[in-house]
Design a protein around this motif. Structure first.
Motif, PDB file in Angstrom:
ATOM      1  N   VAL A  96      10.895   1.887  -8.421  1.00 50.90           N
ATOM      2  CA  VAL A  96      11.488   2.479  -9.401  1.00 50.90           C
ATOM      3  C   VAL A  96      10.217   2.999 -10.269  1.00 50.90           C
ATOM      4  CG1 VAL A  96      11.810   1.220 -11.455  1.00 50.90           C
ATOM      5  CG2 VAL A  96      12.978   0.477  -9.394  1.00 50.90           C
ATOM      6  N   VAL A  97       8.887   2.747  -9.919  1.00 50.36           N
ATOM      7  CA  VAL A  97       7.933   3.330 -10.501  1.00 50.36           C
ATOM      8  C   VAL A  97       7.285   4.640 -10.701  1.00 50.36           C
ATOM      9  CG1 VAL A  97       4.707   2.688 -10.832  1.00 50.36           C
ATOM     10  CG2 VAL A  97       6.809   1.180 -10.990  1.00 50.36           C
ATOM     11  N   HIS A  98       7.811   4.755  -9.409  1.00 46.47           N
ATOM     12  CA  HIS A  98       7.855   6.289  -9.112  1.00 46.47           C
ATOM     13  C   HIS A  98       9.007   7.209 -10.002  1.00 46.47           C
ATOM     14  CE1 HIS A  98       6.356   4.417  -4.879  1.00 46.47           C
ATOM     15  NE2 HIS A  98       4.745   4.645  -6.227  1.00 46.47           N
ATOM     16  N   LYS A  99       9.835   6.827 -10.664  1.00 47.59           N
ATOM     17  CA  LYS A  99      10.793   7.054 -10.625  1.00 47.59           C
ATOM     18  C   LYS A  99       9.706   7.815 -12.412  1.00 47.59           C
ATOM     19  CE  LYS A  99      15.502   7.338 -11.997  1.00 47.59           C
ATOM     20  NZ  LYS A  99      16.950   5.812 -12.105  1.00 47.59           N
ATOM     21  N   TYR A 100       9.887   6.960 -13.000  1.00 49.49           N
ATOM     22  CA  TYR A 100       8.881   6.681 -14.009  1.00 49.49           C
ATOM     23  C   TYR A 100       7.702   7.172 -14.488  1.00 49.49           C
ATOM     24  CZ  TYR A 100      13.615   4.918 -15.338  1.00 49.49           C
ATOM     25  OH  TYR A 100      15.344   4.442 -15.272  1.00 49.49           O
ATOM     26  N   PHE A 101       6.860   7.273 -13.016  1.00 51.58           N
ATOM     27  CA  PHE A 101       5.047   7.667 -13.742  1.00 51.58           C
ATOM     28  C   PHE A 101       4.773   8.367 -12.578  1.00 51.58           C
ATOM     29  CE2 PHE A 101       6.213   3.233 -15.443  1.00 51.58           C
ATOM     30  CZ  PHE A 101       5.827   3.802 -17.170  1.00 51.58           C
ATOM     31  N   ARG A 102       3.410   8.573 -12.775  1.00 50.92           N
ATOM     32  CA  ARG A 102       2.843  10.172 -11.987  1.00 50.92           C
ATOM     33  C   ARG A 102       2.576   9.024 -11.210  1.00 50.92           C
ATOM     34  NH1 ARG A 102       0.320  14.881 -12.807  1.00 50.92           N
ATOM     35  NH2 ARG A 102      -1.416  13.591 -12.193  1.00 50.92           N
ATOM     36  N   VAL A 103       2.536   8.504  -9.739  1.00 50.10           N
ATOM     37  CA  VAL A 103       1.463   7.555  -9.146  1.00 50.10           C
ATOM     38  C   VAL A 103       1.229   7.958  -7.119  1.00 50.10           C
ATOM     39  CG1 VAL A 103       2.420   5.561 -10.237  1.00 50.10           C
ATOM     40  CG2 VAL A 103       3.537   5.675  -7.943  1.00 50.10           C
ATOM     41  N   LYS A 104       0.583   7.085  -6.791  1.00 53.24           N
ATOM     42  CA  LYS A 104       0.276   7.572  -5.693  1.00 53.24           C
ATOM     43  C   LYS A 104      -0.228   6.951  -5.169  1.00 53.24           C
ATOM     44  CE  LYS A 104      -4.780   9.446  -6.193  1.00 53.24           C
ATOM     45  NZ  LYS A 104      -5.857   9.071  -5.563  1.00 53.24           N
ATOM     46  N   LYS A 105       1.105   7.393  -3.660  1.00 55.56           N
ATOM     47  CA  LYS A 105       2.831   6.409  -2.798  1.00 55.56           C
ATOM     48  C   LYS A 105       1.402   5.893  -1.391  1.00 55.56           C
ATOM     49  CE  LYS A 105       6.237   9.255  -5.243  1.00 55.56           C
ATOM     50  NZ  LYS A 105       7.318   9.610  -4.178  1.00 55.56           N
ATOM     51  N   ASN A 106       0.629   6.376  -1.027  1.00 56.51           N
ATOM     52  CA  ASN A 106      -0.029   5.917  -0.142  1.00 56.51           C
ATOM     53  C   ASN A 106      -0.308   4.399   0.096  1.00 56.51           C
ATOM     54  OD1 ASN A 106      -0.391   8.957   0.185  1.00 56.51           O
ATOM     55  ND2 ASN A 106      -2.526   8.892  -0.472  1.00 56.51           N
ATOM     56  N   ARG A 107      -0.376   3.726   1.302  1.00 59.18           N
ATOM     57  CA  ARG A 107      -0.866   2.788   1.631  1.00 59.18           C
ATOM     58  C   ARG A 107      -1.892   2.280   0.691  1.00 59.18           C
ATOM     59  NH1 ARG A 107      -2.967   0.656   7.105  1.00 59.18           N
ATOM     60  NH2 ARG A 107      -2.492  -1.761   6.422  1.00 59.18           N
ATOM     61  N   GLU A 108      -3.067   3.695   1.258  1.00 57.70           N
ATOM     62  CA  GLU A 108      -4.905   3.483   0.545  1.00 57.70           C
ATOM     63  C   GLU A 108      -4.302   3.364  -1.084  1.00 57.70           C
ATOM     64  OE1 GLU A 108      -3.509   5.583   2.038  1.00 57.70           O
ATOM     65  OE2 GLU A 108      -3.843   4.809   4.650  1.00 57.70           O
ATOM     66  N   ASP A 109      -3.127   3.184  -1.720  1.00 59.67           N
ATOM     67  CA  ASP A 109      -3.135   3.622  -2.981  1.00 59.67           C
ATOM     68  C   ASP A 109      -2.636   2.361  -3.512  1.00 59.67           C
ATOM     69  OD1 ASP A 109      -5.690   5.369  -3.245  1.00 59.67           O
ATOM     70  OD2 ASP A 109      -4.184   6.733  -2.855  1.00 59.67           O
ATOM     71  N   THR A 110      -1.734   1.265  -2.902  1.00 57.31           N
ATOM     72  CA  THR A 110      -0.801   0.397  -3.215  1.00 57.31           C
ATOM     73  C   THR A 110      -1.032  -1.296  -2.435  1.00 57.31           C
ATOM     74  OG1 THR A 110       0.859   2.243  -2.922  1.00 57.31           O
ATOM     75  CG2 THR A 110       1.832  -0.292  -2.702  1.00 57.31           C
ATOM     76  N   ALA A 111      -1.503  -1.761  -4.249  1.00 57.96           N
ATOM     77  CA  ALA A 111      -2.034  -2.952  -3.697  1.00 57.96           C
ATOM     78  C   ALA A 111      -1.225  -4.380  -3.959  1.00 57.96           C
ATOM     79  CB  ALA A 111      -3.567  -4.029  -4.552  1.00 57.96           C
ATOM     80  N   ILE A 112      -0.570  -5.299  -3.706  1.00 54.88           N
ATOM     81  CA  ILE A 112      -0.029  -5.718  -4.843  1.00 54.88           C
ATOM     82  C   ILE A 112      -0.954  -7.476  -4.943  1.00 54.88           C
ATOM     83  CG2 ILE A 112       0.626  -7.564  -1.839  1.00 54.88           C
ATOM     84  CD1 ILE A 112       3.164  -8.460  -3.275  1.00 54.88           C
ATOM     85  N   LEU A 113      -0.969  -8.322  -5.669  1.00 54.72           N
ATOM     86  CA  LEU A 113      -1.710  -9.283  -6.532  1.00 54.72           C
ATOM     87  C   LEU A 113      -0.713 -10.164  -7.186  1.00 54.72           C
ATOM     88  CD1 LEU A 113      -4.841  -8.484  -8.590  1.00 54.72           C
ATOM     89  CD2 LEU A 113      -3.272 -10.235  -9.200  1.00 54.72           C
ATOM     90  N   GLY A 114      -1.488 -11.250  -6.480  1.00 54.48           N
ATOM     91  CA  GLY A 114      -0.888 -12.892  -7.406  1.00 54.48           C
ATOM     92  C   GLY A 114      -1.759 -13.852  -7.420  1.00 54.48           C
ATOM     93  N   SER A 115      -1.524 -15.181  -8.185  1.00 56.16           N
ATOM     94  CA  SER A 115      -1.971 -16.279  -7.922  1.00 56.16           C
ATOM     95  C   SER A 115      -1.177 -17.071  -7.843  1.00 56.16           C
ATOM     96  CB  SER A 115      -2.759 -16.452  -9.336  1.00 56.16           C
ATOM     97  OG  SER A 115      -1.593 -16.589 -10.663  1.00 56.16           O
ATOM     98  N   SER A 116      -2.265 -18.699  -7.330  1.00 62.02           N
ATOM     99  CA  SER A 116      -1.310 -19.038  -7.061  1.00 62.02           C
ATOM    100  C   SER A 116      -0.307 -18.927  -5.674  1.00 62.02           C
ATOM    101  CB  SER A 116      -0.681 -20.063  -7.682  1.00 62.02           C
ATOM    102  OG  SER A 116      -0.366 -21.472  -7.569  1.00 62.02           O
ATOM    103  N   LEU A 117       0.411 -19.778  -5.725  1.00 62.15           N
ATOM    104  CA  LEU A 117       1.660 -18.932  -5.316  1.00 62.15           C
ATOM    105  C   LEU A 117       2.211 -18.019  -4.893  1.00 62.15           C
ATOM    106  CD1 LEU A 117       4.901 -22.117  -4.807  1.00 62.15           C
ATOM    107  CD2 LEU A 117       2.779 -21.207  -3.249  1.00 62.15           C
ATOM    108  N   GLY A 118       1.976 -17.150  -6.070  1.00 58.42           N
ATOM    109  CA  GLY A 118       2.380 -15.727  -6.311  1.00 58.42           C
ATOM    110  C   GLY A 118       1.010 -15.215  -5.207  1.00 58.42           C
ATOM    111  N   GLY A 119      -0.325 -15.905  -5.284  1.00 59.75           N
ATOM    112  CA  GLY A 119      -1.294 -15.166  -4.010  1.00 59.75           C
ATOM    113  C   GLY A 119      -0.958 -15.450  -2.720  1.00 59.75           C
TER     114      GLY A 119
END
Length: 133
Positions: A1-24
């Motif tokens: 969905v983000v790619h539909k509205y914003f210019r973002v890099k799609k490479n694995r090297e440029d994509t991260a996920i972050l969370g805390s506690s159970l989100g971590g």
């Protein structure tokens, strides 16, 4: 969905996920289960104890891992820094570059948003260092 509205890099090297506690914990799981998408993971005070520490088995059995992992923990109020340090000990061989697996232990910090907010800038700079671009 983000790619539909914003210019973002799609490479694995440029994509991260972050969370805390159970989100971590979920972020670490997604990072290894979807390593073709996520190249980096940040887990702030991850609940590695959950489900009898089953995430350790998930990482042991995975054939592909995230390129970078940031883990942190406090030392007070229910935090379990020993789990973060054990994760680093067990999986550091997957990350021979010392800049690929980083752990931060904040003395006196509790399992709370205020301490995660203090450590978040360091996590983001680790995931996306602006000097390499």
């Amino acid at each position: 969905v983000v790619h539909k509205y914003f210019r973002v890099k799609k490479n694995r090297e440029d994509t991260a996920i972050l969370g805390s506690s159970l989100g971590g914990l979920v972020s670490l799981y997604a990072g290894v289960q979807y390593s073709q998408i996520f190249g980096a993971v940040a887990a702030l005070s991850p609940s590695l104890w959950w489900n009898s520490r089953s995430l350790f088995d998930v990482y042991r059995k995975a054939s592909r891992h995230p390129l970078k992992i940031y883990l942190d923990s406090g030392t007070a109020g229910g935090e379990k820094p020993q789990d973060v340090l054990q994760f680093k000990r067990e999986f550091s061989d997957l990350y021979p570059n010392p800049n690929s697996l980083v752990t931060v232990i904040q003395n006196g910090a509790t399992h709370s948003e205020s301490y995660w907010a203090q450590r978040l800038p360091g996590a983001l700079l680790f995931l996306f260092p602006y000097n390499q671009r």
